[in-house]
Every structure is written in structure tokens, then in C-alpha cells.
Design a protein around this motif. Structure first.
Motif, PDB file in Angstrom:
ATOM      1  N   ALA A 194       0.833  -1.202   0.000  1.00 58.57           N
ATOM      2  CA  ALA A 194       0.000   0.000   0.000  1.00 58.57           C
ATOM      3  C   ALA A 194       0.866   1.249   0.000  1.00 58.57           C
ATOM      4  CB  ALA A 194      -0.931  -0.011   1.209  1.00 58.57           C
ATOM      5  N   VAL A 195       1.956   1.224   0.779  1.00 56.95           N
ATOM      6  CA  VAL A 195       2.850   2.387   0.827  1.00 56.95           C
ATOM      7  C   VAL A 195       3.443   2.653  -0.550  1.00 56.95           C
ATOM      8  CG1 VAL A 195       5.001   3.280   1.773  1.00 56.95           C
ATOM      9  CG2 VAL A 195       3.408   2.071   3.256  1.00 56.95           C
ATOM     10  N   THR A 196       3.915   1.601  -1.198  1.00 55.84           N
ATOM     11  CA  THR A 196       4.545   1.815  -2.500  1.00 55.84           C
ATOM     12  C   THR A 196       3.521   2.117  -3.579  1.00 55.84           C
ATOM     13  OG1 THR A 196       4.526  -0.546  -2.945  1.00 55.84           O
ATOM     14  CG2 THR A 196       6.515   0.352  -1.988  1.00 55.84           C
ATOM     15  N   SER A 197       2.250   1.825  -3.309  1.00 57.80           N
ATOM     16  CA  SER A 197       1.215   2.211  -4.265  1.00 57.80           C
ATOM     17  C   SER A 197       0.882   3.682  -4.136  1.00 57.80           C
ATOM     18  CB  SER A 197      -0.059   1.390  -4.041  1.00 57.80           C
ATOM     19  OG  SER A 197       0.177   0.042  -4.328  1.00 57.80           O
ATOM     20  N   GLY A 198       1.492   4.345  -3.175  1.00 60.32           N
ATOM     21  CA  GLY A 198       1.258   5.774  -3.020  1.00 60.32           C
ATOM     22  C   GLY A 198       0.108   6.099  -2.093  1.00 60.32           C
ATOM     23  N   ALA A 199      -0.371   5.122  -1.316  1.00 58.49           N
ATOM     24  CA  ALA A 199      -1.473   5.396  -0.400  1.00 58.49           C
ATOM     25  C   ALA A 199      -1.003   6.307   0.720  1.00 58.49           C
ATOM     26  CB  ALA A 199      -2.003   4.078   0.180  1.00 58.49           C
TER      27      ALA A 199
END
Lengths: 696, 294
Positions: free
Chosen positions: B190-195
């Protein structure tokens, strides 16, 4: 010693019926190592459970499992107990889980010896020490007092083997004993089983999903598919020229160090609810005809094959595996290779790679990824010091380029992935991804702009199911990067649909939850999520290590396709050298947080420089082929876990060619031809290795 | 003593035997349905109180004080001439309402605190958890006394008091859950998805950390009800003449000594059955969660 005759096991539970094994026949003789191979769900573990009389509840077994003239299936509790204690011993896949966590390993071994061998406590302790020594545990006296959590995976597996051999069982069963271990350790552990067979005359049944790695120590192999024996025979021949289409598909799914193309077989193993009436592989087989779909092929000796080679197939193949797609006899239904060509299946092999190498010359144009002398130290919260995971790594990656990163566990591979993704900040040095620079002192970037910038790089995880949020639907997970970027719902749906098509997935999967997916499906979703935002860089962190072999080949196919996108750079991290060879342009070998060798993939694999690279290549299983002359094997002198961080070369403690210079002075990467390596002794190495080979 | 542990189990290599998962989940279903049915009957009875009895909640029958069960008053009357049956029914409204509202408040506040503390960690975690420690250090009734003294008596204040007593447990539970979850790859994904941080907390960590909360909350409703009855019994809760089981038991206590059992026993039984309902429901959910885990 052990003879299994027509063993069938059906598991009946309310609402579920599984034919776990159908008519399995196999034998293991004293002093013989038999490999039992096949993908998960094939019934391998069920065979092991039947032999030790531990079939799961609700199972119904027919046939005979004869061990030393007694049928295990008909033993009563006390006979079974004696059988398990003295007759058969089993080593499990997860050794640390099989050891009791609150008691020292020495205590566990001594207890067992006292119970089953009627030894006195002092005598047992002495015997335990000898056992530890015999399985290659150094300083056994100290290890006896260790608790399981203090042992590394390889050490724990050695303890398991000593526990299993301690009571002198005639038959040793090892259920996936090397899963999760590094290549150099795998070889070492497998050798222990060979040793047990050779010196003590034990029978060994070695269970594994990976035919290539166990075949080297096996005398014979038995291949299981959907609970049936499809092929069995002498290991060397079956490995080189398998006759059953499934065995061929299995072997072709495994990436080979020699650069032989990986051919994916579509589909997955069926879960049978009743004993098969037709060939269970027919649906996935390119040679299948009407006979295969209506009758079950009997198990017959292979015509013209060596003694003991038999298989269950109406259309056996002949010829070596390496001949490529055109190997099958003409007119017999097409080559095996054609099975996989559904959906661009033939993975770029050695030749296409060299064509595609450096589409943008290195150093020209803006780099997608630039790492400059990055260190990462994980500090512990309560004490000074910490774990130095990366020690000065520099990398540069141009658009369209694919970089392979290999190394054993603990070498810093995953930290490198996290560093690139901005999940850990560098302790010193800089990381620049698509023009966005991360420097020490900053944590995870925050703020909308920083977040969006970071999505220019995407990560595909090792654990496909764990990387999906358990309570979010698949559609939700794939669309996450687009939602974060603020795209409207309609456009999100369109892009998700497009990426699903590319991953060859059905729309219906969007409404499912992660626990309803198979590993292969989940990894396709993971790749889809990485791809949907059109990133500049995709990092694959061991994307196939949790998958079954034929599924692994399918996923590698997709990854090769994605990595070939001209505008996108890719980093492929793996402990498995052969996987990297498939589609990387360049390769980096990491060892204890340092780059020890770097260069074009073919050069590094065919002409390795660094002793560590040589050792890695020597340990990796090869299918049939012999290693190139330049890659004369190097044997490391210790396991990784015993090597201490040195001030000089990180390999100094394990390297057979170590000198005082190596121990005290770190070496920088130096160019040697097309590749670079960090070793003082590279010019002398060929001569040194030659000497090592002649004086055993 | 030492000779008691001379030999332990040595079969370290045996995998767990067959598990009766199917049986367990059937058992869980029975528990859940029984508990839910009990609570449903009580809730319906409480809502339909005017239909089920001819007397109002605080209506006084001047002709009858302390009359025995039977006749015009199904369960008799108390010392004030109020009908016990109708008061037991009406009291269910207040008891259920306060208990459920208090637990809902405790879950909300505790979960939010736990989420933030668990995800952020560091000094914020330390500060929040020490505050939670302070709340947990007070005995329930002392805390209730303090709140009552501070805010005064009243239904809303009762809810706040009981929530304050229970919220720390949820904060700890969710914090522990989040600390485990945030190390899992899907959070990194989720972090690397830009959330954003709120997106990660709200969309990923919250739904995944609520599993144990769902199991504990029904059980907690039962405890909350007992706390409420206890507070009322001590005169810290609902004030007379409003109908509440604990207050009724307290009011009738003096009469029970004189042999007039009907003043206290019916509200006591009602309380018992209601708490039993919550317990069965909670146990059932617990069993089901365990069966799933295997």
C-alpha cells in the motif's frame, strides 16, 4: 526395505472428497536414495504420512505399505510406535517448527536416545555429540545446549537429521528438507542424506518439488502427478531424457543455468475427487489424444530403457530435453514446446537477451535508478550497534534495462528492494529513482507529491498472497495505485481491465478476496498492481520462490514479457541464479551487503570471476549439462551463518584462497574484461582452482 | 516438586493430528444462534413493553404495595406500588441501551487510539499507552465515582464512565494487532502504491485489525451490563424511579430480607439471562474464529 504396493488413499470429509493417492507403487532398498518429486498437491507428503502411519483423519487407505515384512497400514498403536521409533524417521520441511521451542536441542536428542535406544543419560549425551559431529555441526558441545531459536535454518535441519538418524532407523524420510535454504546449504544438506545411505546403509526417501536439485544425490526418482506415479527410473537418465510428458514439462519449467529456454505448461494440477479413469495429465498435454482422455495408461517398463525405468503414458517421448522445441518425433502431435506458446510462452533465452542487451547504452541518457554508495544500518532500539545490511552499494540502471540481483539469504537483497522503493531510507549515500532523490535522515516521504513520485517505482513481492490486503477485494488492490494518484473511477476500471488482460486473468477475479486465490493467481494480481500505474521501474523481489514449478514458469513468462517493455527498467532479485539468466541484461552478485561481482549476464555466468560467484554457480543444480570450463567449482569452507563480518573482504572467513591481504583490506570493484569484481586474487584464481581440483 | 517434571514429551517430530474443525464450527454456530436468540427475545420484549404489560414504567398502583405475584400484578409490586413485571421489561431498554452504547463508544475510541499508537509508534505510542495504563490502574468503581463527581449523574455520563473503563482493553488489542500487521507485505504494498497514511490506516489496517474486536465486543457487553447494575446498586448509576435492573435489585434488597423475594429476584434473573446471552454469543464467535484459524 520399504515396498509400497498399489497404495490408494481417499480422504472423505463432509462436503469434500479427495483421491490423494491412486495406485502408488514404489520401493526403497537399503543404501538407496529415492527421490519422490512432483508439485504440491501431487500426493508426495501423503506417501510419507502413509509410511509412518500418520494419515490424516477421514482418510481411507487400500493397498499395502510393507516395511520389514510388516504392513504399516495394519499395525496397531504399539507396533506403530515401535515402527516410528526404530524403523522409520522423518525430517520435516520446517525444522524449527518441528523442534520443541522450550527445550535445548541436545536435551531433545538425548531424551530420544534414552527412550528408544535404552541408553544411559551420560552415554546418550556422548552419542548426541557424535551425531552432531557426523551431520557436520561444528563445535557440537556448544550446540547441544542451544535452543531451537538460536539455530539458523541450516543448522536446525542438521539437528533434525541427527534426531532422525539417532535411533538408527532403517528408513529415513525427508519431506522437502531444503525448502527455504540457500543453494550452497541445500547441497550440503542433501549430501548428508547421501552420506546416511552410503555409510550406514540406510534407505532414504527424499521428497521434493524440485527434481533438478535432488536428482544429484538420488539413485532413482519417482514422479508423482495428481496422486499417481507417472514415471520412475534411474535418476540420471530420467533427469536427462525424461520420457513422460509431465516430467518433461516439469523439467522444462525449471530455469537452467545453461540458458536453456523455459517453457511454461498452461493449466494447473487437478484436485481429483476420485481415482482417475483417464490420464490425469491429458488436459495439459500436447500429445494427448482420445485414448489418453478415456483410458488410464498402465505403468509399463520403457521400451529400450535401462532396468527399472517405467512410466504410465501412451505416448512416451524420447531424446534429450535440451534439443529445444523441435525435439519430438515428427507427426506425433507436435513438440512439447508448442504447449507453452499459447500466449508468448517461450521466455527470452540467452540469444534474445544478447540482442536486447543495452537498448540504451549504459551511461547515456537519464538513469531510472541511481544508487550511490548506499549503506543501510538497521539500528536496534535498545542498544547501540545494529545490523549493517548494505555496505556501500552503487548501481545505475537505464530505461529498458533489466538488472538481475543474486545472492543468498542475508546478503541484503530484500533491503536493496526496500531501499529502492523508499521503504527504508539510506543510512548514508543516496538513492535516486526517476529523478526523485532519497538521502539519509529522511524517513518515508510524506505529502501527496512525494507519494506520487515514489509510485514511479513498483514492487512485486515474494509472498504473493501476503502482499494483498486480506479484507480488500482483488479489484480494490489492483486499483490502489490509481486511486492514490487520484484517477476517476471510470478510467481506473478501464486500466484495471487492460492490465488484467495482459495478465491473462478473467474479470470475475476482481470481486474475489486474497484467500480465495491460488499462489499463481495472486502473483499475477501482484504484477498487475505493479504495472497498472505505468511505473518507470519495477522491482521483482523473489517473485516466484513461493510458487510451484510449472506455475513458476508461467509467472516467469509474464515477467519476461513485462521486463522486455522498452521504456521500463526492471530489477529482478533472486536467490536462484538460473531464473535471473532468463531475462536479465546485467547481473549483480551481492554478498553480505556488498557487490562482489557485476557484469553482463552471459559473461558472469560463463566466465565468473569472484570465488563467491564461482561457488554459487557450482552449487546451483544443472540439468544434464556440464558447467563451462571457466566455471571450475569452488567449495566454500564454512556455512554463511558461521562467517563473521571481517574488516577486509566479506568472504574472507569462507574463501579457500584467503590471504592476509584479504582479511585486512577491503577490495573495490575492479574491471576485468566486460565485468567487474571485488577480489584481490582474481588474476591467480584459475591456477589456484586448478590446484585445488587436483589435490582433493 | 522437582520430580514432577522429570520427563516431558519427546515426540517433537509428530505433526498435529487430525483436527475436528467441522465439529467445532458446528458447536460455534449453536452458541452464536442461542446467544443471539436470547438477546433478540429480550430486545423485542423491551421494545414491546407497553404491549406486554398493562402498567407503565413508573406507574404507581396506590392499592397495592408489596403484593405477591399473581392477580393484577404478574410478578407482584414493590414497596412503592410499582409493577415488577413491567419495570423488568422497561429496564431492559435502559440496560441494553447503555451497555451497547458504552461498548460501542469504547470500541470506537479504543480502536482509534490503538490504530494510531500501533502504526506511528515512537513517542506518540509511549504517551498514549501510558494514558491507557493510568485508566486501567483505577478500580472500576473508583473511576465511576470520579466521573460521576466530575460530570454528575446521568445516562450519558454512565455511558462515558463504562466506556472509559473498557476502552483501554481495545486500545491495547488493536495496537498489538496493528504492530503485527504493519510488518506484513501488504502494508508495504500500500505504501509503495502511493497510499496516504490515513488511507493505509483506514482502508488496510482498520478492517484487518478488527477481527479480535468482533469477538471481544459481545462478551464485553455482558460485562458492561454487570458494571452498570453494580453502579446502580451502589447508587452511582440510574436514579430512581427510572427502571434499571441493578437499581431494582438494590431497592428490593431490604424487602427480600423480609421474605418478599419478588422485588429483587426477577430483575436479577433478567440480568443473568441477558449476560448469558452476550456470553454465549461471544464464546460462539471466539470458537468460530479459532476453528477458522486451524
Amino acid at each position: 526395505m520399504l515396498s509400497i504396493e498399489n497404495l490408494s488413499v481417499a480422504i472423505r470429509r463432509p462436503g469434500r472428497e479427495v483421491a490423494a493417492l491412486s495406485d502408488v507403487t514404489l520401493a526403497v532398498r537399503p543404501g538407496e536414495v529415492v527421490g519422490l518429486v512432483g508439485e504440491s498437491g501431487g500426493g508426495k507428503s501423503m506417501v510419507a504420512r502413509a509410511v509412518v502411519g500418520l494419515l490424516p483423519g477421514g482418510s481411507h487407505a487400500t493397498g499395502r505399505v510393507v516395511f520389514d515384512d510388516a504392513d504399516v497400514l495394519r499395525m496397531d498403536e504399539s507396533a506403530l510406535s515401535a515402527h516410528r521409533g526404530r524403523g522409520v524417521a522423518i525430517c520435516f520441511q520446517n525444522p524449527r517448527g518441528a523442534l520443541s521451542p522450550t527445550r535445548t536441542v541436545g536435551r531433545q536428542l538425548v531424551d530420544r536416545l534414552v527412550t528408544h535406544q535404552d541408553m544411559s543419560a551420560e552415554r546418550a549425551r556422548e552419542a548426541a555429540r557424535e551425531l552432531f559431529e557426523s551431520v557436520g555441526i561444528r563445535s557440537p558441545q556448544r550446540r547441544l545446549d542451544a535452543y531451537p531459536h538460536e539455530l539458523s535454518g541450516g543448522m536446525a535441519q542438521r539437528v533434525m537429521i541427527s534426531l532422525a538418524t539417532g535411533c538408527a532407523p532403517g528408513l529415513l524420510i525427508a519431506d522437502e528438507p531444503t525448502t527455504g535454504l540457500d543453494v550452497t546449504l541445500t547441497r550440503e544438506i542433501l549430501r548428508q542424506f547421501r552420506h546416511a545411505a552410503d555409510t550406514d546403509g540406510r534407505a532414504v526417501l527424499l521428497i521434493s518439488h524440485d527434481l533438478a536439485s535432488i536428482a544429484q544425490v538420488c539413485d532413482r526418482v519417482v514422479v508423482l502427478y495428481a496422486g499417481t506415479v507417472v514415471e520412475s527410473g534411474p535418476a540420471a537418465q530420467v533427469l536427462r531424457q525424461p520420457a513422460h510428458p509431465y516430467t518433461r514439462a516439469l523439467l522444462r519449467s525449471v530455469p537452467d543455468l545453461g540458458g536453456r529456454p523455459v517453457v511454461a505448461t498452461p493449466g494447473a494440477m487437478p484436485l481429483l475427487t476420485r481415482a482417475p479413469l483417464a490420464c490425469p495429465f491429458a488436459a495439459r498435454c500436447a500429445h494427448a489424444d482420445d485414448t489418453c482422455a478415456t483410458r488410464r495408461p498402465p505403468t509399463e517398463p520403457l521400451a529400450g530403457g535401462p532396468d527399472g525405468w517405467s512410466l504410465a503414458c501412451f505416448h512416451p517421448r524420447t531424446g534429450p530435453l535440451d534439443a529445444g522445441p523441435g525435439d519430438a518425433p515428427p507427426g506425433s502431435g507436435g513438440p512439447v514446446g508448442s504447449v507453452g506458446t499459447v500466449g508468448s510462452a517461450v521466455v527470452a533465452a540467452a540469444a534474445p537477451v544478447s540482442e536486447a542487451a543495452d537498448p540504451a547504452p549504459r551511461g547515456a541518457g537519464p538513469a531510472v535508478l541511481e544508487i550511490d554508495d548506499a549503506h543501510v544500518v538497521y539500528r536496534s532500539r535498545f542498544s547501540s550497534g545494529g545490523h549493517h545490511a548494505l555496505r556501500g552499494v552503487s548501481l545505475r540502471l537505464a530505461p529498458g534495462e533489466t538488472l538481475g540481483v543474486v545472492g543468498e539469504s542475508g546478503c541484503g537483497k530484500s533491503t536493496l528492494a526496500k531501499l529502492i522503493m523508499g521503504l527504508v531510507p539510506p543510512t548514508s549515500g543516496t538513492v535516486t529513482v526517476a529523478g526523485h532523490r532519497a538521502a539519509p535522515g529522511r524517513g518515508r516521504p510524506s505529502g501527496r507529491a512525494a507519494r506520487r513520485l515514489r509510485t514511479r517505482a513498483q514492487l512485486v513481492f515474494q509472498d504473493p498472497i501476503g502482499s494483498l490486503s486480506p479484507r480488500r477485494t482483488v479489484g480494490d488492490s489492483i486499483a490502489e495505485p490509481l486511486r492514490a494518484a487520484g484517477l476517476p473511477a471510470a478510467e481506473r476500471d478501464a486500466r484495471v481491465a487492460a492490465v488484467l488482460d495482459r495478465m491473462e486473468l478473467d474479470r470475475a477475479i476482481l470481486r474475489r478476496y486474497p484467500h480465495e486465490l491460488s499462489g499463481g493467481q495472486a502473483q499475477r494480481i501482484g504484477i498487475a498492481r505493479a504495472l497498472v500505474g505505468e511505473p518507470d521501474l519495477i522491482v521483482f523481489d523473489e517473485p516466484t520462490s513461493a510458487l510451484d514449478v510449472t506455475v513458476q514458469a508461467q509467472i516467469l513468462d509474464l515477467i519476461a514479457d513485462v521486463a522486455a517493455d522498452a521504456e521500463r527498467a526492471a530489477v529482478f532479485i533472486s536467490h536462484d541464479l538460473a531464473t535471473v539468466r532468463g531475462f536479465a541484461d546485467r547481473v549483480v552478485v551481492l554478498y553480505l551487503g556488498r557487490v562482489v561481482e557485476e557484469g553482463p549476464v552471459d559473461v558472469v555466468f560463463d566466465h565468473p570471476l569472484h570465488p563467491y560467484t564461482r561457488a554459487l554457480l557450482a552449487s546451483a543444480p544443472r540439468l544434464g549439462g556440464t558447467p563451462p570450463a571457466d566455471a571450475a567449482p569452488v567449495e566454500l569452507v564454512k556455512d554463511l551463518e558461521e562467517a563473521d563480518a571481517a574488516t577486509g573482504c566479506p568472504l574472507a572467513a569462507r574463501c579457500p584462497f584467503v590471504t592476509d591481504t584479504c582479511r585486512t583490506q577491503p577490495q573495490q570493484l575492479q574491471s576485468h574484461g566486460a565485468s567487474q569484481a571485488a577480489c584481490w586474487r582474481i588474476p591467480e584464481l584459475p591456477a589456484l582452482i586448478g590446484k585445488q581440483a587436483t589435490t582433493p | 516438586m522437582a520430580d514432577l517434571r522429570t520427563s516431558g514429551p519427546t515426540e517433537a517430530t509428530d505433526p498435529p493430528g487430525p483436527v475436528a474443525g467441522a465439529r467445532d464450527s458446528r458447536f460455534a454456530r449453536v452458541l452464536i444462534i442461542t446467544g443471539a436468540a436470547i438477546l433478540a427475545v429480550i430486545a423485542v420484549a423491551a421494545l414491546c413493553a407497553p404491549l406486554l404489560s398493562s402498567w407503565g414504567e413508573t406507574e404507581i398502583d396506590p392499592a397495592a404495595t408489596l403484593t405477591a405475584p399473581g392477580g393484577g400484578h404478574l410478578l407482584g409490586t414493590d414497596g412503592n406500588g410499582m409493577d415488577i413485571w413491567s419495570r423488568v421489561l422497561y429496564a431492559a431498554r435502559l440496560d441494553l441501551g447503555i451497555a451497547v452504547a458504552a461498548v460501542a463508544l469504547a470500541v470506537t475510541v479504543g480502536t482509534l487510539l490503538g490504530l494510531v499508537a500501533g502504526y506511528r509508534g515512537g513517542w506518540l505510542d509511549d504517551v498514549l499507552m501510558r494514558v491507557v495504563d493510568i485508566f486501567q490502574a483505577f478500580p472500576t468503581f473508583i473511576l465511576a465515582l470520579a466521573v460521576a463527581a466530575l460530570l454528575g449523574n446521568g445516562t450519558v455520563n454512565l455511558i462515558i464512565t463504562i466506556a472509559a473503563v473498557n476502552a483501554p482493553a481495545y486500545a491495547r488489542l488493536v495496537r498489538a494487532e496493528v504492530r503485527t500487521l504493519r510488518e506484513l507485505p501488504f502494508v508495504d504494498a500500500a505504501v509503495t502504491s502511493g497510499a496516504s497514511t490515513t488511507g493505509i490506516l483506514w482502508r488496510h489496517l482498520l478492517p484487518n485489525s478488527l477481527t479480535p474486536v468482533r469477538v471481544i465486543a459481545p462478551l464485553n457487553c455482558g460485562w458492561a451490563m454487570l458494571t452498570l447494575a453494580g453502579l446502580s446498586f451502589l447508587g452511582l448509576g440510574v436514579s430512581i424511579p427510572a427502571a434499571e435492573w441493578g437499581a431494582m435489585i438494590s431497592l428490593g434488597a431490604a424487602d427480600v430480607v423480609g421474605g418478599r423475594w419478588w422485588t429483587s429476584v426477577p430483575p436479577g434473573l433478567a440480568l443473568l439471562v441477558c449476560v448469558l446471552g452476550f456470553s454465549l454469543l461471544g464464546e460462539g464467535l471466539q470458537e468460530r474464529a479459532d476453528a477458522k484459524r486451524r
